[in-house]
Design a protein around this motif. Structure first.
Motif, short mmCIF file in Angstrom:
data_model
loop_
_atom_site.label_atom_id
_atom_site.label_comp_id
_atom_site.label_asym_id
_atom_site.label_seq_id
_atom_site.Cartn_x
_atom_site.Cartn_y
_atom_site.Cartn_z
N LEU A 69 0.43 -1.37 -0.11
CA LEU A 69 0.25 -0.25 0.07
C LEU A 69 1.19 0.96 0.11
CD1 LEU A 69 -2.19 -1.44 3.43
CD2 LEU A 69 -3.28 -0.44 0.47
N GLY A 70 0.46 2.65 -0.56
CA GLY A 70 1.30 3.18 -0.22
C GLY A 70 1.88 4.17 -1.76
N GLY A 71 1.84 3.18 -3.07
CA GLY A 71 2.49 4.31 -3.99
C GLY A 71 3.72 4.36 -3.67
N GLN A 72 3.63 6.07 -4.01
CA GLN A 72 4.63 6.81 -4.48
C GLN A 72 5.41 6.48 -3.00
OE1 GLN A 72 4.38 11.13 -5.49
NE2 GLN A 72 2.47 11.44 -5.29
N ILE A 73 5.20 6.37 -2.09
CA ILE A 73 5.87 6.20 -0.68
C ILE A 73 6.48 4.88 -0.22
CG2 ILE A 73 5.06 8.68 0.13
CD1 ILE A 73 3.67 7.41 2.74
N SER A 74 5.80 3.56 -0.60
CA SER A 74 6.39 2.82 -0.34
C SER A 74 6.29 1.69 -1.84
CB SER A 74 5.21 2.01 0.46
OG SER A 74 3.80 1.59 -0.73
N ASP A 228 -11.03 5.15 -10.02
CA ASP A 228 -9.55 5.14 -10.81
C ASP A 228 -8.64 5.96 -9.98
OD1 ASP A 228 -7.10 4.61 -12.08
OD2 ASP A 228 -8.82 5.29 -14.24
N ALA A 229 -8.19 5.18 -9.09
CA ALA A 229 -6.82 5.30 -8.83
C ALA A 229 -5.47 4.92 -8.89
CB ALA A 229 -6.82 5.33 -7.10
N SER A 230 -5.71 4.51 -10.24
CA SER A 230 -4.09 3.46 -10.28
C SER A 230 -3.31 4.88 -11.07
CB SER A 230 -4.71 2.86 -11.48
OG SER A 230 -5.01 3.75 -12.90
N GLU A 231 -2.43 4.40 -11.17
CA GLU A 231 -0.72 5.60 -11.68
C GLU A 231 -0.47 6.20 -12.90
OE1 GLU A 231 0.66 6.71 -8.37
OE2 GLU A 231 0.05 5.09 -7.63
#
Length: 668
Positions: A69-74, A228-231
């Motif tokens: 979990l966390g995208g940018q920070i993980s 849609d919370a995809s990158e």
């Protein structure tokens, strides 16, 4: 030996025939899950959406291509919070983002365990994943919602109603390693992503086919929502709603655009981050076989940055012992000491910046059609696998340049010196949690951006543009010379408020009009953000690492400071589909505005809005577009939603936001 041969076969298939075989039709669905809200993407925006949905008592299904979990920070490794000084000083953030910061501080006993100088908070990516996992569990318990978490999962197909307005269900693929094969996170993304999107089992993965459907029965308004919370805007592309990609054509709304026409291939660079540790003794450093290909690119970029210790401590994420106070290029920092860990994310280092139709990472709609990805069962994630692989190579080559390189593409010979007292961190227990040592997913700065529905003032579709947020002085001679007179008048009128009509009509000279000194105020604001317009431009020629290549001319013109800005609900509502909401980097912004609407606190605020909006719509039996379809008239239910957001500690406006307050110069 068999495993080695298998790897060679996979590599050959990846690089030579990436689309030789499309996914087979679904064999069967292994399990169906019912959701109020299906959130696609477990980055900061996705976690924030789930957080608010759970607090509102909803059943949230959350999918993520990685297992963190966390995208940018993980999973993307950029665990250094991008924040602006005034907003940070006032602690004016969404409640969940404040909670995240507080939990990081409690975890380490301080907010900045890395003692970095780019941010007030740099920390280990693995810990970010664990912190957010606990936040969601606590929100689930407090709000009496239900979280269904699906790591290692991608959306493969959408079943859309005959009238094209509703996503009825979504088919996903979850993968796990085959017994007696290497665990997940052994291989970099480029070697696994296509397998992850295929229905059939493979020598590497076993697959579970999952169907997501609405929890509630049919009613007048949508009975569930997909966020849609995809990158990269995956669902936006798969659902085939209108969107933009790359550079927008120059206009009075986007006057600093580097192109007179749209260019969908030039998006901001992406980055595979990695972690390195300072050591007491010199370490053996092995040159990657592909290093000579990328070596001509690497640089400290500017003389004031040409210092290894400065670059190492820029995003240092762990520092058990504080070093000596040091200063270089006007920056104060503490010198690295053995045991310090640095995360690397450097424009002229591990950024990969393709910008042509031959090498762009995020496929355009035309490219998706050409590769069959918009056909039933054909979706493969919408990314160019070769670009991912090149980005991975470049990151590994950059590490070698940092510790052994002696060249500098921008500053010449004699600037770069070897730094052998460092080691590259690999393994499941390393900061990135991967055997190869690179982040599980690249740090994405830009994806597909929806075009909102036609709205007053923007009949071709709502969007947030450069002039809505930029502090730039448009009296610069460049704009007078470059923009046609009519466009220049439109620009000055758009910035002049009450004098707009007189400027357009010629009663007032464009240069005499007073300019507002704040961002555009949106009546449908549902969130906030503040950051500079920060560019990592694409390169002019292909391949981007070619010797002598340069950044796309003019791309940095739009860069600079921005006023504190708002997230308009209209920017989150796509055309065509009524139960699709966009959170994160794929909201309706322009190429230049997106360079500010992409950092950590904004992603959280957009996700908090998405979670609140969808829960509110379900409770009140109303579709989100109905909250804004009569603007600029007063929308009572929109006001009710905004009141709810504010009561919940999710600001929709900065202090003193008013058409009568023209002076925001103090916000830094």
């Amino acid at each position: 030996m068999k495993r080695k041969n298998l790897l060679i076969t996979v590599l050959i298939t990846t690089f030579i025939t990436p689309y030789a075989a499309f996914a087979k039709p679904p064999r069967y669905v292994d399990k169906t899950y019912k959701c109020d809200i299906l959130v696609v993407g477990g980055g900061l925006s996705g976690v924030a959406t789930a957080y608010e949905g759970l607090l509102a008592g909803k059943t949230v299904c959350l999918t993520e291509i990685t297992d963190w979990l966390g995208g940018q920070i993980s999973a993307q490794g950029t665990s250094a919070l991008d924040e602006r000084p005034t907003q940070r000083q006032k602690q004016f953030y969404s409640r969940g983002y404040l909670e995240l910061r507080n939990r990081i501080q409690r975890k380490y006993g301080k907010l900045n365990p890395g003692d970095c100088w780019v941010s007030d908070s740099c920390f280990l990516p693995r810990d970010a994943h664990n912190v957010m996992g606990q936040m969601l569990k606590d929100a689930e318990r407090e709000g009496k919602g239900k979280l269904q978490w699906f790591p290692n999962t991608v959306i493969k197909e959408l079943e859309i109603s005959k009238d094209g307005k509703i996503i009825n269900n979504a088919i996903a693929i979850q993968h796990q390693p085959v017994k007696n094969t290497p665990p997940l996170n052994t291989f970099p993304l480029s070697q696994t992503i296509e397998d992850a999107y295929r229905y059939e089992n493979s020598p590497r993965f076993t697959k579970s086919i999952i169907r997501f459907v609405a929890k509630q029965s049919q009613r007048n308004a949508p009975n569930w929502y997909v966020v849609d919370a995809s990158e990269t805007g995956e669902i936006v592309a798969l659902a085939d709603v209108p969107y933009r990609l790359g550079i927008d054509a120059r206009s009075y709304l986007e006057p600093s655009s580097s192109s007179a026409t749209n260019d969908p291939y030039c998006t901001q660079g992406f980055t595979y981050t990695f972690a390195m540790e300072a050591t007491q003794e010199p370490q053996p450093q092995t040159m990657p076989p592909f290093y000579p290909v990328y070596a001509p690119y690497f640089s400290y970029e500017l003389k004031r940055l040409a210092n290894f210790d400065l670059v190492f401590t820029y995003r240092r994420i762990w520092s058990p012992k504080q070093g000596q106070p040091t200063r270089f290029g006007g920056v104060n920092f503490t010198a690295p000491t053995p045991g310090d860990i640095s995360m690397q994310n450097w424009t002229w280092g591990n950024d990969y910046r393709p910008g042509t139709a031959q090498d762009n990472l995020i496929y355009t709609r035309q490219q998706l059609q050409a590769t069959g990805q918009l056909k039933p069962g054909g979706w493969m994630g919408g990314l160019r696998t070769e670009a991912l692989a090149k980005g991975e190579e470049k990151a590994l080559a950059y590490y070698y340049w940092l510790v052994a390189g002696t060249t500098d593409s921008q500053l010449g010979e004699g600037v770069k010196q070897p730094q052998p007292n460092n080691r590259f961190l690999r393994g499941f227990k390393s900061p990135m949690g991967t055997v190869h040592g690179l982040s599980k997913y690249p740090y994405m700065r830009e994806g597909r951006r929806i075009i909102g529905r036609p709205s007053w003032g923007q009949p071709e579709g709502f969007g947030i543009w450069e002039i809505d947020i930029s502090r730039r002085n448009y009296n610069d001679e460049y704009y007078r010379q470059t923009l046609p007179l009519a466009m220049y008048r439109q620009l000055k009128a758009a910035l002049s408020g009450l004098e707009a009509t007189a400027v357009i009509g010629g009663q007032i000279s464009p240069d005499q009009a007073m300019r507002r000194t704040r961002s555009t105020i949106f009546p449908d604001a549902v969130g906030i953000g503040h950051y500079a317009i920060d560019f990592h431009p694409c390169m002019e020629k292909s391949p981007p690492e070619a010797p002598g290549n340069r950044e796309r001319p003019g791309e940095r013109r739009g860069a600079g400071l921005a006023y504190p800005f708002q997230i308009a609900l209209r920017a989150m509502i796509p055309q065509k589909i009524d139960n699709l909401i966009v959170g994160g980097k794929s909201i309706a912004t322009s190429h230049i505005a997106a360079a500010a609407y992409r950092v950590h606190s904004f992603e959280w605020s957009a996700g908090a809005a998405a979670g609140t909006v969808t829960a509110y719509a379900l409770k009140n039996n109303i579709a989100p577009y109905q909250l804004v379809d009569d603007l600029p008239k007063i929308e009572p239910q929109l006001l009710s939603l905004q009141k709810l957001l504010q009561q919940n500690g999710n600001p929709t406006a900065f202090p003193d936001t008013s058409i009568f307050n023209q002076n925001w110069e103090d916000w830094r």
